[in-house]
Design a protein around this motif. Structure first.
Motif, PDB file in Angstrom:
ATOM      1  N   LEU A  54       0.834  -1.195   0.000  1.00 60.07           N
ATOM      2  CA  LEU A  54       0.000   0.000   0.000  1.00 60.07           C
ATOM      3  C   LEU A  54       0.871   1.247   0.000  1.00 60.07           C
ATOM      4  CD1 LEU A  54      -2.794   1.441   0.544  1.00 60.07           C
ATOM      5  CD2 LEU A  54      -2.337   1.107   2.973  1.00 60.07           C
ATOM      6  N   GLY A  55       0.512   2.209  -0.836  1.00 55.61           N
ATOM      7  CA  GLY A  55       1.270   3.459  -0.826  1.00 55.61           C
ATOM      8  C   GLY A  55       0.788   4.373  -1.933  1.00 55.61           C
ATOM      9  N   PRO A  56       1.210   5.635  -1.880  1.00 54.49           N
ATOM     10  CA  PRO A  56       0.815   6.580  -2.925  1.00 54.49           C
ATOM     11  C   PRO A  56       1.517   6.244  -4.236  1.00 54.49           C
ATOM     12  CG  PRO A  56       2.420   7.599  -1.464  1.00 54.49           C
ATOM     13  CD  PRO A  56       2.103   6.250  -0.878  1.00 54.49           C
ATOM     14  N   SER A  57       1.059   6.849  -5.330  1.00 56.44           N
ATOM     15  CA  SER A  57       1.689   6.534  -6.612  1.00 56.44           C
ATOM     16  C   SER A  57       3.145   6.995  -6.585  1.00 56.44           C
ATOM     17  CB  SER A  57       0.936   7.183  -7.766  1.00 56.44           C
ATOM     18  OG  SER A  57       0.861   8.568  -7.549  1.00 56.44           O
ATOM     19  N   GLY A  58       4.011   6.195  -7.182  1.00 55.85           N
ATOM     20  CA  GLY A  58       5.434   6.503  -7.202  1.00 55.85           C
ATOM     21  C   GLY A  58       6.172   6.038  -5.959  1.00 55.85           C
ATOM     22  N   CYS A  59       5.504   5.265  -5.096  1.00 53.44           N
ATOM     23  CA  CYS A  59       6.171   4.844  -3.858  1.00 53.44           C
ATOM     24  C   CYS A  59       7.020   3.599  -4.071  1.00 53.44           C
ATOM     25  CB  CYS A  59       5.161   4.581  -2.749  1.00 53.44           C
ATOM     26  SG  CYS A  59       4.212   3.074  -2.975  1.00 53.44           S
ATOM     27  N   GLY A  60       6.890   2.974  -5.255  1.00 52.52           N
ATOM     28  CA  GLY A  60       7.698   1.792  -5.551  1.00 52.52           C
ATOM     29  C   GLY A  60       6.948   0.485  -5.454  1.00 52.52           C
ATOM     30  N   LYS A  61       5.659   0.542  -5.082  1.00 52.15           N
ATOM     31  CA  LYS A  61       4.921  -0.713  -4.866  1.00 52.15           C
ATOM     32  C   LYS A  61       4.785  -1.537  -6.137  1.00 52.15           C
ATOM     33  CE  LYS A  61       0.394   1.668  -5.056  1.00 52.15           C
ATOM     34  NZ  LYS A  61       0.835   2.932  -5.667  1.00 52.15           N
ATOM     35  N   THR A  62       4.509  -0.854  -7.261  1.00 52.39           N
ATOM     36  CA  THR A  62       4.373  -1.587  -8.523  1.00 52.39           C
ATOM     37  C   THR A  62       5.720  -2.119  -8.989  1.00 52.39           C
ATOM     38  OG1 THR A  62       2.405  -0.374  -9.172  1.00 52.39           O
ATOM     39  CG2 THR A  62       3.675  -1.365 -10.940  1.00 52.39           C
ATOM     40  N   THR A  63       6.771  -1.353  -8.780  1.00 51.96           N
ATOM     41  CA  THR A  63       8.115  -1.819  -9.137  1.00 51.96           C
ATOM     42  C   THR A  63       8.461  -3.081  -8.363  1.00 51.96           C
ATOM     43  OG1 THR A  63       8.757   0.466  -9.530  1.00 51.96           O
ATOM     44  CG2 THR A  63      10.538  -1.133  -9.293  1.00 51.96           C
ATOM     45  N   LEU A  64       8.096  -3.102  -7.088  1.00 51.38           N
ATOM     46  CA  LEU A  64       8.377  -4.286  -6.270  1.00 51.38           C
ATOM     47  C   LEU A  64       7.584  -5.483  -6.794  1.00 51.38           C
ATOM     48  CD1 LEU A  64       9.635  -5.702  -3.893  1.00 51.38           C
ATOM     49  CD2 LEU A  64       7.917  -4.676  -2.394  1.00 51.38           C
ATOM     50  N   LEU A  65       6.310  -5.262  -7.115  1.00 50.59           N
ATOM     51  CA  LEU A  65       5.469  -6.335  -7.635  1.00 50.59           C
ATOM     52  C   LEU A  65       6.030  -6.872  -8.953  1.00 50.59           C
ATOM     53  CD1 LEU A  65       2.587  -7.572  -6.790  1.00 50.59           C
ATOM     54  CD2 LEU A  65       1.781  -6.377  -8.818  1.00 50.59           C
ATOM     55  N   ARG A  66       6.425  -5.933  -9.824  1.00 52.08           N
ATOM     56  CA  ARG A  66       6.961  -6.335 -11.131  1.00 52.08           C
ATOM     57  C   ARG A  66       8.303  -7.042 -10.986  1.00 52.08           C
ATOM     58  NH1 ARG A  66       4.969  -4.209 -15.811  1.00 52.08           N
ATOM     59  NH2 ARG A  66       7.035  -3.953 -16.687  1.00 52.08           N
ATOM     60  N   SER A  67       9.032  -6.710  -9.941  1.00 54.29           N
ATOM     61  CA  SER A  67      10.288  -7.411  -9.686  1.00 54.29           C
ATOM     62  C   SER A  67      10.014  -8.854  -9.275  1.00 54.29           C
ATOM     63  CB  SER A  67      11.089  -6.714  -8.589  1.00 54.29           C
ATOM     64  OG  SER A  67      11.338  -5.378  -8.940  1.00 54.29           O
ATOM     65  N   ILE A  68       8.949  -9.052  -8.490  1.00 60.20           N
ATOM     66  CA  ILE A  68       8.598 -10.415  -8.084  1.00 60.20           C
ATOM     67  C   ILE A  68       8.137 -11.210  -9.314  1.00 60.20           C
ATOM     68  CG2 ILE A  68       7.045 -11.810  -6.640  1.00 60.20           C
ATOM     69  CD1 ILE A  68       6.958  -9.435  -4.663  1.00 60.20           C
ATOM     70  N   GLY A  69       7.405 -10.542 -10.210  1.00 63.02           N
ATOM     71  CA  GLY A  69       6.890 -11.210 -11.400  1.00 63.02           C
ATOM     72  C   GLY A  69       7.929 -11.430 -12.484  1.00 63.02           C
ATOM     73  N   GLY A  70       9.075 -10.738 -12.369  1.00 63.66           N
ATOM     74  CA  GLY A  70      10.133 -10.917 -13.353  1.00 63.66           C
ATOM     75  C   GLY A  70      10.127  -9.870 -14.451  1.00 63.66           C
ATOM     76  N   PHE A  71       9.340  -8.817 -14.291  1.00 68.16           N
ATOM     77  CA  PHE A  71       9.279  -7.781 -15.323  1.00 68.16           C
ATOM     78  C   PHE A  71      10.293  -6.667 -15.074  1.00 68.16           C
ATOM     79  CE2 PHE A  71       5.079  -9.712 -15.389  1.00 68.16           C
ATOM     80  CZ  PHE A  71       5.064 -10.127 -16.705  1.00 68.16           C
ATOM     81  N   GLU A  72      10.814  -6.611 -13.872  1.00 66.20           N
ATOM     82  CA  GLU A  72      11.904  -5.685 -13.571  1.00 66.20           C
ATOM     83  C   GLU A  72      13.015  -6.508 -12.943  1.00 66.20           C
ATOM     84  OE1 GLU A  72      11.697  -2.657 -14.489  1.00 66.20           O
ATOM     85  OE2 GLU A  72       9.550  -2.212 -14.559  1.00 66.20           O
ATOM     86  N   THR A  73      14.238  -6.093 -13.214  1.00 64.61           N
ATOM     87  CA  THR A  73      15.374  -6.768 -12.601  1.00 64.61           C
ATOM     88  C   THR A  73      15.922  -5.872 -11.502  1.00 64.61           C
ATOM     89  OG1 THR A  73      15.859  -7.624 -14.780  1.00 64.61           O
ATOM     90  CG2 THR A  73      17.547  -7.927 -13.106  1.00 64.61           C
ATOM     91  N   PRO A  74      15.920  -6.352 -10.262  1.00 60.79           N
ATOM     92  CA  PRO A  74      16.456  -5.518  -9.187  1.00 60.79           C
ATOM     93  C   PRO A  74      17.917  -5.161  -9.464  1.00 60.79           C
ATOM     94  CG  PRO A  74      15.314  -7.414  -8.292  1.00 60.79           C
ATOM     95  CD  PRO A  74      15.418  -7.632  -9.767  1.00 60.79           C
ATOM     96  N   THR A  75      18.297  -3.949  -9.076  1.00 57.80           N
ATOM     97  CA  THR A  75      19.681  -3.525  -9.242  1.00 57.80           C
ATOM     98  C   THR A  75      20.590  -4.366  -8.346  1.00 57.80           C
ATOM     99  OG1 THR A  75      18.803  -1.320  -9.626  1.00 57.80           O
ATOM    100  CG2 THR A  75      21.171  -1.499  -9.294  1.00 57.80           C
TER     101      THR A  75
END
Lengths: 371, 283
Positions: A54-75
């Protein structure tokens, strides 16, 4: 907010430390160009848990979700799913399925083929595909819609197709990226119930991304509140709501009056705080010192008209009928505003706008935030 | 210019929905202008159609009675028929190559990369380069390389070069409008890259692909100037028509022109139909 469980719903899964970990995120950082999106994220999601980010837009929540799904590669950092490091594994190799924000149904395929897609690309035998697709459509109550095209469906029906399409693959973890954002309120509440029912029936881990605190509270076993790429608080909905650990959480989750002041008296966990000449009684979760600058958090609905440890006096500046409650905005003599939600049944004696009013609360209903 | 024609058609469609205004000086002037516009645009074509049925040895009015004689002449002349075959074959091949190239170019444009603007400029250059210049440049180019002119060598290259920018413009919009999340969803459901392409991307843009093929065919079929410069022994329809006028009286010319117009417009009309379907699907 949460509807009472109906008979068909199995009891909530009891989550404790013995439940195996489904998703483990360890020290994950993600930087886009030079902008950090995730900073040292660490969390464990248990199997069968309904977990919200949960968080406001731009807080990173979607990035974290996409990282779990494999759509983003964590640095940097690692993500484990069912105990296995999924670093470098593309989305098609992960035991996860995602429900996308805009649903992303295949516009050229009918409902049946949309749902069958995952099984077809995995070359499952025909009979098995048919059985599972029908099962998934029954699960989301879409029998009879097999040959409709996505463009011929309503928003709620599309939602169900997206769910069936993901669930038919029996993912270990279902990732949901604000999938209810485009629905109207009534439909959204209905889908909340539906999601909860599905999750309890199937027992998969659900990771749900939302900016809507009500949505997160009503569905989740646990919530991670995110802001600026970090997890600012992690806990059950009750934890988050009753015991916010920061000003941000207090304001983001629920409606809150905040009073900045100094501690003037300490009696165990009960303290008195002076704010702009007003004395406020509050409970502190952590030890504080005399004279320490703190913030007192009082939820709108914890203020009342009866007797209480603290009484605030002022004039009614605004009142709004909200159905079950009446929202009263009171102006203190210094001009600052305090808001209370009074149950409609108790609001009969509420003074008119401009009239003096006294709002009260108990020390057990107000909470001290340190800095 | 099929792309421009498509937008013009849209304008006509929306104009029909506007409320009617009462007749005044301006609207009468506008009416006369529009009538003249369409007269000049379609009048010559109508006259060609009329002349193709004219029972006269001389191309031109007066009309001396209807006959299908000139069509028989056309179909009986092997050089005209082989030119027709050449044009159609060349049209299909260059359309296929240009569409494939436009598709991959469009895919590459979905990501930002260094030099992207330069690539775009180079792809679109043939549109602004005058045809006669393009022809000369190609002639010199092939001369340097020592490539002998031929239908499926130099002419094919010239046609692809001419058709590609239009194919790219037709297809690129659809490709850029493709929702990336749909591809991600496919990948999430277990599809490998090639499966995403075959099961999702290509089926979704298929109407746009067909439209691009048909537009490209029409453009190639009509191409004249560049072809004239790089042509070998095998001639295409426009070149044959041109030499027919230059060399001699050609009473069968209007019939040949009508056949050409029919093939060319059929291609474009089918293209429009597919483009309309494509945009409907996108909505």
């Amino acid at each position: 907010m949460a509807n009472p469980p109906t008979k068909e719903m199995p009891a909530a899964i009891q989550l404790d430390t013995a439940t195996p970990i489904s998703v483990s995120v360890r020290n994950v950082y993600k930087t886009f160009d030079t902008t950090p999106a995730l900073k040292d994220i660490a969390l464990d999601i248990r199997r069968g848990e309904f977990f919200s980010l949960l968080g406001p837009s731009g807080c990173g929540k979607t990035t974290l979700l996409r990282s779990i799904g494999g759509f983003e590669t964590p640095t940097s950092g690692t993500i484990l799913i069912d105990g296995k490091d999924v670093g470098g594994i593309p989305p098609y190799g992960r035991p996860t399925n995602m429900i996308f924000q805009q649903l992303a149904l295949f516009p050229h395929l009918d409902v049946y083929e949309n749902v069958a897609f995952g099984l077809r690309v995995q070359k499952k035998p025909k009979e098995q595909i048919d059985g599972r697709v029908k099962g998934a459509l029954a699960l989301v109550r879409l029998e009879g819609y097999e040959r409709r095209m996505p463009s011929q469906l309503s928003g709620g029906q599309r939602q169900r197709v997206a769910m069936a399409r993901a669930l038919v693959n029996e993912p270990s973890v279902l990732l949901l990226d604000e999938p209810l954002g485009s629905l109207d309120l009534q439909l959204r509440l209905q889908m909340h119930e539906e999601l909860r029912r599905l999750q309890r029936t199937l027992g998969n881990t659900f990771v749900f991304v939302t900016h809507d605190q009500g949505e997160a509270m009503s569905m989740s076993d646990r919530i991670a509140v995110m802001n600026g790429g970090v997890i600012v608080q992690l806990g059950t909905p009750e934890d988050i709501y009753e015991r916010p650990q920061s000003r941000f959480v207090a304001q983001f989750v629920g409606h809150t009056n905040l009073f900045d002041g100094k501690v003037i008296r300490i009696e165990g966990s009960r303290v008195t705080v002076e704010s702009d000449g007003i004395s406020l009684a509050a409970t502190t979760p952590t030890p504080v010192e005399l004279g320490q600058a703190v913030t007192v958090v009082v939820r709108y609905e914890r203020l009342g008209l009866g007797a209480g440890d603290t009484t605030l006096r002022g004039n009614v500046a605004e009142r709004m009928f909200l159905g079950g409650t009446v929202r009263v905005v009171m102006a203190l003599s210094g001009g600052r505003l305090v808001t209370a939600d009074i149950a409609s049944t108790a609001a009969t004696g509420l003074p008119a706008i401009g009239e003096p009013v006294a709002l009260t609360f108990n020390a057990s209903d107000s909470r001290v935030l340190v800095a | 210019m099929s792309v421009l024609a498509a937008t013009a058609l849209d304008d006509v469609g929306s104009a029909a929905q506007r409320p009617r205004r009462s007749l005044n000086g301006w609207s009468i002037a506008l009416f006369i202008y529009a009538t003249a516009f369409y007269l000049f645009l379609y009048g010559p074509i109508a006259i060609i159609v009329l002349l193709s049925f004219n029972n006269s040895e001389v191309t031109g009015l007066p009309f001396r009675g209807a006959t299908t004689h000139w069509y028989e002449v056309v179909f009986a002349r092997p050089d005209l028929m082989s030119a027709l075959f050449n044009s159609i074959a060349l049209g299909f091949i260059s359309a296929a190559i240009a569409t494939a190239m436009a598709f991959f170019l469009g895919l590459s444009f979905r990501r930002d990369y260094v030099g992207q603007q330069l690539v775009l400029g180079l792809v679109l250059l043939p549109i602004i380069l005058p045809g006669i210049l393009g022809g000369i440049v190609l002639l010199i180019f092939f001369g340097y390389l020592g490539i002998r002119p031929g239908l499926y060598t130099t002419v094919l290259v010239a046609h692809v070069n001419w058709v590609l920018p239009f194919a790219f413009l037709t297809l690129n919009g659809r490709l850029q409008g493709l929702d990336r999340a749909v591809e991600e969803a496919a990948m999430d459901l277990g599809a490998r890259t090639h499966q995403v392409m075959l099961r999702v991307v290509l089926p979704i843009i298929r109407p746009a692909l067909v439209a691009t093929l048909l537009f490209s065919f029409s453009l190639s079929f009509d191409e004249f100037i560049r072809t004239l410069f790089v042509m070998g022994y095998d001639r295409t329809v426009p070149v044959v028509l041109w030499s027919a006028i230059v060399d001699r009286l050609a009473p069968e010319l209007p019939a040949m022109a009508v056949i050409t117009i029919l093939i060319s417009t059929a291609g474009s009309l089918c293209g429009f139909a597919f483009a309309a379907r494509a945009s409907k699907r996108q909505a």
